[in-house]
Design a protein around this motif. Structure first.
Motif, PDB file in Angstrom:
ATOM      1  N   UNK A  13      32.004 -33.843  16.297  1.00  0.00           N
ATOM      2  CA  UNK A  13      31.074 -32.718  16.131  1.00  0.00           C
ATOM      3  C   UNK A  13      29.643 -33.083  16.485  1.00  0.00           C
ATOM      4  N   UNK A  14      29.454 -33.798  17.590  1.00  0.00           N
ATOM      5  CA  UNK A  14      28.103 -34.082  18.067  1.00  0.00           C
ATOM      6  C   UNK A  14      27.472 -32.828  18.663  1.00  0.00           C
ATOM      7  N   UNK A  15      26.157 -32.731  18.507  1.00  0.00           N
ATOM      8  CA  UNK A  15      25.370 -31.749  19.244  1.00  0.00           C
ATOM      9  C   UNK A  15      24.501 -32.506  20.235  1.00  0.00           C
ATOM     10  N   UNK A  31      32.982 -44.923  26.496  1.00  0.00           N
ATOM     11  CA  UNK A  31      33.703 -46.147  26.809  1.00  0.00           C
ATOM     12  C   UNK A  31      35.168 -46.044  26.377  1.00  0.00           C
ATOM     13  N   UNK A  32      35.932 -47.094  26.667  1.00  0.00           N
ATOM     14  CA  UNK A  32      37.339 -47.092  26.266  1.00  0.00           C
ATOM     15  C   UNK A  32      37.514 -47.276  24.769  1.00  0.00           C
ATOM     16  N   UNK A  33      36.468 -47.684  24.063  1.00  0.00           N
ATOM     17  CA  UNK A  33      36.521 -47.779  22.598  1.00  0.00           C
ATOM     18  C   UNK A  33      35.871 -46.585  21.926  1.00  0.00           C
ATOM     19  N   UNK A  34      35.296 -45.698  22.714  1.00  0.00           N
ATOM     20  CA  UNK A  34      34.601 -44.544  22.163  1.00  0.00           C
ATOM     21  C   UNK A  34      35.443 -43.286  22.246  1.00  0.00           C
ATOM     22  N   UNK A  35      35.034 -42.282  21.482  1.00  0.00           N
ATOM     23  CA  UNK A  35      35.676 -40.976  21.564  1.00  0.00           C
ATOM     24  C   UNK A  35      34.665 -39.914  21.184  1.00  0.00           C
ATOM     25  N   UNK A  36      34.863 -38.725  21.731  1.00  0.00           N
ATOM     26  CA  UNK A  36      33.935 -37.613  21.496  1.00  0.00           C
ATOM     27  C   UNK A  36      34.775 -36.353  21.309  1.00  0.00           C
ATOM     28  N   UNK A  37      34.931 -35.959  20.067  1.00  0.00           N
ATOM     29  CA  UNK A  37      35.775 -34.800  19.790  1.00  0.00           C
ATOM     30  C   UNK A  37      34.948 -33.665  19.202  1.00  0.00           C
ATOM     31  N   UNK A  38      35.245 -32.446  19.670  1.00  0.00           N
ATOM     32  CA  UNK A  38      34.637 -31.217  19.161  1.00  0.00           C
ATOM     33  C   UNK A  38      33.107 -31.247  19.258  1.00  0.00           C
ATOM     34  N   UNK A  39      32.612 -31.697  20.389  1.00  0.00           N
ATOM     35  CA  UNK A  39      31.162 -31.758  20.597  1.00  0.00           C
ATOM     36  C   UNK A  39      30.637 -30.444  21.167  1.00  0.00           C
ATOM     37  N   UNK A  99      21.129 -40.360  38.343  1.00  0.00           N
ATOM     38  CA  UNK A  99      21.364 -41.728  37.890  1.00  0.00           C
ATOM     39  C   UNK A  99      21.938 -42.573  39.030  1.00  0.00           C
ATOM     40  N   UNK A 100      21.992 -43.878  38.846  1.00  0.00           N
ATOM     41  CA  UNK A 100      22.308 -44.783  39.951  1.00  0.00           C
ATOM     42  C   UNK A 100      23.718 -44.579  40.489  1.00  0.00           C
ATOM     43  N   UNK A 101      24.719 -44.434  39.605  1.00  0.00           N
ATOM     44  CA  UNK A 101      26.105 -44.336  40.060  1.00  0.00           C
ATOM     45  C   UNK A 101      26.664 -42.927  39.957  1.00  0.00           C
ATOM     46  N   UNK A 102      26.488 -42.297  38.810  1.00  0.00           N
ATOM     47  CA  UNK A 102      27.039 -40.954  38.612  1.00  0.00           C
ATOM     48  C   UNK A 102      26.397 -40.325  37.387  1.00  0.00           C
ATOM     49  N   UNK A 103      26.582 -39.016  37.274  1.00  0.00           N
ATOM     50  CA  UNK A 103      26.057 -38.328  36.087  1.00  0.00           C
ATOM     51  C   UNK A 103      26.773 -38.804  34.830  1.00  0.00           C
ATOM     52  N   UNK A 104      28.080 -39.031  34.925  1.00  0.00           N
ATOM     53  CA  UNK A 104      28.846 -39.398  33.737  1.00  0.00           C
ATOM     54  C   UNK A 104      30.021 -40.269  34.117  1.00  0.00           C
ATOM     55  N   UNK A 105      30.486 -41.017  33.120  1.00  0.00           N
ATOM     56  CA  UNK A 105      31.698 -41.827  33.273  1.00  0.00           C
ATOM     57  C   UNK A 105      32.507 -41.677  31.989  1.00  0.00           C
ATOM     58  N   UNK A 106      33.784 -41.275  32.133  1.00  0.00           N
ATOM     59  CA  UNK A 106      34.637 -41.054  30.981  1.00  0.00           C
ATOM     60  C   UNK A 106      35.814 -42.025  31.028  1.00  0.00           C
ATOM     61  N   UNK A 107      35.658 -43.199  30.376  1.00  0.00           N
ATOM     62  CA  UNK A 107      36.801 -44.078  30.192  1.00  0.00           C
ATOM     63  C   UNK A 107      37.751 -43.480  29.147  1.00  0.00           C
ATOM     64  N   UNK A 108      37.193 -42.687  28.244  1.00  0.00           N
ATOM     65  CA  UNK A 108      37.964 -41.873  27.318  1.00  0.00           C
ATOM     66  C   UNK A 108      37.527 -40.432  27.497  1.00  0.00           C
ATOM     67  N   UNK A 109      38.443 -39.541  27.780  1.00  0.00           N
ATOM     68  CA  UNK A 109      38.093 -38.148  27.989  1.00  0.00           C
ATOM     69  C   UNK A 109      37.679 -37.487  26.673  1.00  0.00           C
ATOM     70  N   UNK A 110      36.617 -36.689  26.680  1.00  0.00           N
ATOM     71  CA  UNK A 110      36.257 -35.943  25.476  1.00  0.00           C
ATOM     72  C   UNK A 110      37.344 -34.944  25.116  1.00  0.00           C
ATOM     73  N   UNK A 111      37.465 -34.653  23.831  1.00  0.00           N
ATOM     74  CA  UNK A 111      38.517 -33.767  23.347  1.00  0.00           C
ATOM     75  C   UNK A 111      37.910 -32.558  22.644  1.00  0.00           C
ATOM     76  N   UNK A 112      38.204 -31.382  23.163  1.00  0.00           N
ATOM     77  CA  UNK A 112      37.765 -30.156  22.523  1.00  0.00           C
ATOM     78  C   UNK A 112      36.268 -29.960  22.609  1.00  0.00           C
ATOM     79  N   UNK A 113      35.761 -29.025  21.871  1.00  0.00           N
ATOM     80  CA  UNK A 113      34.339 -28.739  21.835  1.00  0.00           C
ATOM     81  C   UNK A 113      33.920 -27.766  22.905  1.00  0.00           C
TER      82      UNK A 113
END
Length: 553
Positions: A485-487, A509-517, A527-541
């Motif tokens: 539930x991040x904003x 990262x692969x150890x991180x998670x972002x659910x219901x944000x 940014x230098x490489x890309x706007x975003x990188x998802x080693x773990x896909x966000x879930x919901x939100x």
């Protein structure tokens, strides 16, 4: 020396002000003034107990030697000088080597201090305390400048305290108290960094219950062994107290700049925290009780060029808010949330970063490495982080020379700032790089208050040095732990420098998670490489209207 006479009536034009010289306190730098000072404090304290009228000991310009034992303080007795550098108290222990010598103390352990046995109406103002001549075989927390517990209506004003073995101004459980315009330098000089105390200004809290009304303002703390200024809950069963403020202070070159180790609702505003070793501002359970601060606010501060993190947040249950701060040029992370070693991990709730400038830090601008629930990252400008981008390198020979806090290799061609925060290794010694040009590394002292980066002596000219590779990914915002539930809204996350060093705007990262944000209205382009990188896909939100993530809804 005969004891000072009892104070039974008027002794001068103002009967409540006693000139120290008239009571056997010489101030000549030779005479041990401690016995006469103790006698006068006892006499004036007894007078205050009889009639409730506070007394003042005025110490004219001079060098007042306080030897071998500290002075046990009494209620209603104030000590006032003619100003720092003019009225100087010189602490030493020539006759009792190994014993600490505070100028004034009154503690629970030694004297039975407590709520029902406290000191009231004491002012310490306009003098200097020099603790350099107190020699100890081992660290002792009592080797302070001032070490008093349980005070009411105390004032500490216009003091200069330096070179004490432990904390300079180390007073606990202060109710209705002001600490203002106090300069503390090189205190905690015997603290290895692993001991209790050893700070410039260290205040134990919790002894008065849920509210302790204390303001620390316009103070400066430089080169102290642990914290420049810190608050520490003394017992884990006590409620963290409210009512404490730190305003307009400067903390530089300490291990930690300002720390909240157990307060509730601490207000820190308009402070400067620069060049500290571990973090500019620290919230954690590192104190004696293992309880971290919570409910605090840090606003409108400059947190810059600390060798480690700008903001280090460990094991607070939350909430906490950081608003309108400049968090720049730090060697590791601008903001890092982490689990404090040897403490019980607890998820943080409602930690908010709002309207801050977070730029030019060595690694990620914001790094979340511990569980976070209902956090908020709103309206921040996060730019040009990841400066620690230069590749591994080494060198030796005629082009390499060493100074107390620098290394020069005339043959080098380093990316300016590209080694910030790295450890450089030379002949088995390591030092932290705080900045670099194309040919010169600027190094942090090996400990707070030291004048050199080299614990075992200056390396020989030409000795081989080595610097490691940087981490390959360095993002504006990195989520490396479980979040719920991040904003994340209204942030500009980019890199406009050349060459770019902030590889991603957002990295899960692969150890991180972002659910219901709720992740909306952010600009992650540039940014230098890309706007975003998802080693773990966000879930919901809810994900929408994010520049650089236009395909994610």
């Amino acid at each position: 020396m005969a004891p000072a006479p009892a104070i039974a009536g008027p002794v001068a034009a103002d009967p409540l002000i006693c000139n120290a010289h008239e009571y056997g306190i010489a101030g000549d730098g030779v005479t041990n003034d401690q016995p006469a000072l103790q006698a006068l404090v006892d006499s004036l304290g007894a007078a205050y107990a009889r009639d409730g009228r506070g007394r003042v000991i005025y110490c004219p310009p001079g060098r007042y030697s306080v030897e071998d034992v500290g002075t046990v303080w009494r209620s209603g007795v104030s000590l006032v000088g003619a100003g720092p550098g003019v009225t100087r108290f010189l602490l030493s222990n020539p006759g009792r080597a190994g014993d600490p010598v505070p100028l004034a103390y009154f503690t629970a352990l030694q004297h039975g201090a407590g709520r029902d046995n406290h000191l009231a109406d004491c002012t310490f103002a306009r003098f200097e305390i020099d603790g350099a001549a107190v020699h100890l075989e081992r660290y002792d927390v009592l080797a302070k400048g001032l070490g008093i517990q349980y005070m009411v209506r105390a004032r500490f004003r216009d003091l200069y305290i330096h070179d004490t073995g432990a904390t300079g101004l180390g007073c606990d459980f202060l109710q209705d108290t002001m600490i203002e315009s106090v300069l503390v330098e090189r205190c905690g000089r015997l603290d290895t960094g692993e001991e209790m105390g050893g700070a410039g200004i260290g205040i134990g809290i919790g002894g008065w219950g849920g509210v302790e009304r204390l303001t620390i303002s316009d103070c400066t703390a430089v080169g102290n062994g642990t914290n420049g200024i810190f608050l520490e809950l003394q017992r884990d069963m006590w409620p963290p107290p409210r009512g404490i403020r730190i305003v307009g202070c400067h903390a530089e070159g300490n291990r930690y700049g300002i720390s909240d180790w157990g307060a509730d609702g601490l207000i820190v505003s308009s402070c400067t925290m620069i060049g500290n070793v571990e973090a500019g501002y620290d919230v954690s359970g590192l104190g004696t009780s293992g309880v971290a601060g919570r409910g605090g606010t840090v606003a409108n501060c400059v947190i810059d060029r600390n060798a480690g993190d700008g903001l280090g947040i460990g094991n607070t249950p939350g909430p906490y808010s950081f608003t309108g701060n400049r968090i720049t040029g730090n060697g590791r992370y601008g903001y890092r949330q982490h689990d404090t070693p040897n403490t019980r991990p607890v998820p943080a709730s409602e930690v908010a970063l709002m309207g801050n400038v977070i730029r030019d830090n060595g690694l990620d601008g914001i790094r979340v490495d511990a569980a976070l629930v209902d956090g908020a990252v709103v309206d921040n400008r996060i730019c040009g982080n990841g400066r620690r981008s230069a590749p591994a390198t080494s060198g030796a020979g005629d082009t390499v020379t060493y100074g107390a806090v620098h290394l020069v290799d005339r043959a080098a061609d380093w990316l300016p700032g590209g080694h910030v925060g790295k450890w450089v290794t030379v002949d088995g010694q390591r030092a932290v790089v705080v900045d670099n040009t194309a040919t010169e590394l600027f190094l942090a002292p090996y400990r707070p208050g030291a004048t050199t980066a080299w614990r075992r002596g200056l390396p020989r000219a030409g000795a081989r040095y080595s610097l490691p590779d940087p981490p390959p990914a360095r993002a504006g915002i990195t989520i490396g732990a479980g979040t719920t539930s991040l904003t994340v809204r209204g942030n500009r996350v980019w890199d406009s420098q050349h060459p770019q060093t902030q590889t991603y705007g957002l990295w899960i990262t692969d150890t991180g998670s972002c659910s219901h944000a709720w992740f909306e209205d952010n600009n992650l382009e540039g940014n230098a490489d890309a706007a975003a990188r998802f080693d773990t896909e966000p879930a919901g939100g809810c994900w929408g209207d994010n520049h650089g993530l236009d395909d994610r809804r």
